[in-house]
Design a protein around this motif. Structure first.
Motif, PDB file in Angstrom:
ATOM      1  N   ASN A  48     -64.188 -27.021  13.509  1.00 25.97           N
ATOM      2  CA  ASN A  48     -64.216 -25.473  14.555  1.00 25.97           C
ATOM      3  C   ASN A  48     -64.999 -24.903  13.512  1.00 25.97           C
ATOM      4  N   SER A 108     -66.807 -22.485  15.381  1.00 24.28           N
ATOM      5  CA  SER A 108     -67.389 -21.127  16.070  1.00 24.28           C
ATOM      6  C   SER A 108     -66.872 -20.362  14.684  1.00 24.28           C
ATOM      7  N   LEU A 109     -66.386 -20.794  13.821  1.00 25.57           N
ATOM      8  CA  LEU A 109     -65.875 -19.628  12.235  1.00 25.57           C
ATOM      9  C   LEU A 109     -67.134 -19.780  11.726  1.00 25.57           C
ATOM     10  N   LYS A 126     -58.329 -32.464  16.622  1.00 22.64           N
ATOM     11  CA  LYS A 126     -58.762 -31.714  15.834  1.00 22.64           C
ATOM     12  C   LYS A 126     -57.299 -31.168  15.297  1.00 22.64           C
TER      13      LYS A 126
HETATM   14  C1  LIG Z   1     -62.236 -22.121  17.158  1.00 20.96           C
HETATM   15  O1  LIG Z   1     -61.953 -20.807  16.338  1.00 20.96           O
HETATM   16  C2  LIG Z   1     -62.207 -19.699  17.029  1.00 20.96           C
HETATM   17  C3  LIG Z   1     -62.196 -18.255  16.328  1.00 20.96           C
HETATM   18  O2  LIG Z   1     -61.490 -18.127  15.539  1.00 20.96           O
HETATM   19  C4  LIG Z   1     -60.890 -19.383  18.063  1.00 20.96           C
HETATM   20  O3  LIG Z   1     -61.586 -17.971  19.025  1.00 20.96           O
HETATM   21  C5  LIG Z   1     -60.722 -20.553  18.564  1.00 20.96           C
HETATM   22  O4  LIG Z   1     -59.285 -20.592  19.886  1.00 20.96           O
HETATM   23  C6  LIG Z   1     -60.781 -22.152  17.362  1.00 20.96           C
HETATM   24  N1  LIG Z   1     -61.502 -23.255  18.428  1.00 20.96           N
HETATM   25  C7  LIG Z   1     -60.484 -23.945  18.276  1.00 20.96           C
HETATM   26  C8  LIG Z   1     -60.634 -25.134  18.656  1.00 20.96           C
HETATM   27  O5  LIG Z   1     -59.468 -23.782  17.346  1.00 20.96           O
END
Ligand SMILES: *[C@@H]1O[C@H](CO)[C@@H](O)[C@H](O)[C@H]1NC(C)=O
Ligand SMILES: *[C@@H]1O[C@H](CO)[C@@H](O)[C@H](O)[C@H]1NC(C)=O
Ligand SMILES: *[C@@H]1O[C@H](CO)[C@@H](O)[C@H](O)[C@H]1NC(C)=O
Ligand SMILES: *[C@@H]1O[C@H](CO)[C@@H](O)[C@H](O)[C@H]1NC(C)=O
Ligand SMILES: *[C@@H]1O[C@H](CO)[C@@H](O)[C@H](O)[C@H]1NC(C)=O
Ligand SMILES: *[C@@H]1O[C@H](CO)[C@@H](O)[C@H](O)[C@H]1NC(C)=O
Length: 273
Positions: free
Chosen positions: A229, A231-232, A196
């Protein structure tokens, strides 16, 4: 209930028109499609669906580039592979013959948002690719509790089969494989074989990259799930980008003149194998 969400949100927005919506990458004009109701399969029939043997349903994709650089794509939205039955999705799969006219692709200096639950690209097997959103704002790829739309796609209420998952037909394409055409006219290739972080540094906000010696000078690459990502939250990325950029993070070209209509041309009359 997933049923309600699918029915109410993962819709093709019929009849969206003109400039008011252009800032989110809507097409210039769109005509309601004619449901070829005798060319639909219900959920039970899906189980036996095999595009190579099922009379009346088969892949159609034809792309014709015009002298002015625009391109006409004829499609019927029937996949060229077997499909899974999803008990929670009551919709039929229908053959819907359409013609899409793509503009001559021109890279701009700004990003345009892509629609999230509507068509953003056409896969080279003649099936629409939608943005990343499912009902209630859920990510369509990982879904609720990890259960998303499978990589072989699903139908919306009018019977239009479409993909959300970056592995079309569950095949991870190579980075040199053309997999789709974005509605701004630029080609989309398979994912880069990279992490990524590497992809973030190689591709721009929209998943695009300049390729000087190519016909169009610029192209997109699909991102694998590991390159997004998840999680966003959706669609609030900076600079008009979608955070869930499996196919496109945004358009770098324009879709103001893209049209999507019913077709009575190539692909419309395929009633026999
Ligand atoms: C994905 O986004 C979250 C929220 O902003 C962040 O905490 C996390 O580090 C990110 N993960 C990656 C792999 O970039
Ligand atoms: C699907 O269509 C077949 C053939 O017409 C029919 O026998 C079957 O009852 C239908 N199933 C459903 C769930 O509608
Ligand atoms: C986007 O960029 C193009 C040229 O790169 C320009 O003509 C157009 O006005 C820009 N649109 C916006 C909304 O800034
Ligand atoms: C916004 O996008 C444009 C075009 O990709 C880029 O030139 C600019 O640096 C971006 N701005 C930010 C803050 O990312
Ligand atoms: C992807 O990259 C890795 C590491 O360089 C390599 O081992 C692998 O063979 C590559 N896969 C493909 C499909 O090119
Ligand atoms: C498809 O069928 C329609 C209606 O019969 C006809 O008008 C049209 O010319 C046909 N198209 C082709 C490409 O055969």
């Amino acid at each position: 209930m997933l049923y309600i969400k699918l029915s109410s949100v993962c819709l093709v927005t019929i009849g969206v028109t003109t400039s008011a919506a252009a800032s989110i990458g809507r097409v210039a004009s769109r005509q309601d499609f004619t449901l070829l109701s005798d060319m639909c399969l219900n959920a039970t029939q899906w189980a036996g669906f095999n595009p190579t043997s099922y009379s009346g349903y088969y892949e159609c994709f034809s792309r014709v580039e015009n002298d002015d650089g625009t391109a006409d794509i004829y499609l019927n939205n029937v996949p060229d592979h077997t499909i899974s039955v999803d008990a929670e999705n009551p919709n039929q799969l229908c053959q819907l013959a359409q013609k899409i006219t793509l503009p001559k692709p021109v890279k701009t200096n700004n990003n345009t948002r892509v629609p999230q639950a509507d068509v953003i690209a056409i896969a080279v097997n003649g099936v629409q690719i939608f943005g990343p959103l499912e009902g209630g704002g859920d990510n369509a790829v990982y879904g609720v509790d990890g259960v998303g739309v499978l990589c072989d796609g699903h139908p919306q209420p009018a019977g239009l089969w479409h993909y959300h998952h970056p592995n079309i037909d569950c095949v991870e394409a190579a980075s040199t494989d053309l997999v789709a055409w974005a509605l701004d006219g630029f080609p989309i290739y398979g994912p880069l074989n990279a992490t990524k972080d590497e992809v973030d540094s190689i591709l721009d906000d929209c998943n695009g990259i300049d390729v000087a010696d190519s016909q169009y000078g610029y192209q997109y690459h699909v991102r694998s799930r590991a390159q997004v990502n998840e999680s966003l939250t959706t669609n609030d990325g900076p600079n008009n980008t979608d955070n869930w950029k499996y196919f496109l993070g945004c358009y770098r070209g324009e879709t103001y003149t893209t049209t999507l209509t019913d077709s009575t041309g190539i692909c419309a009359n395929e009633t026999t194998t």
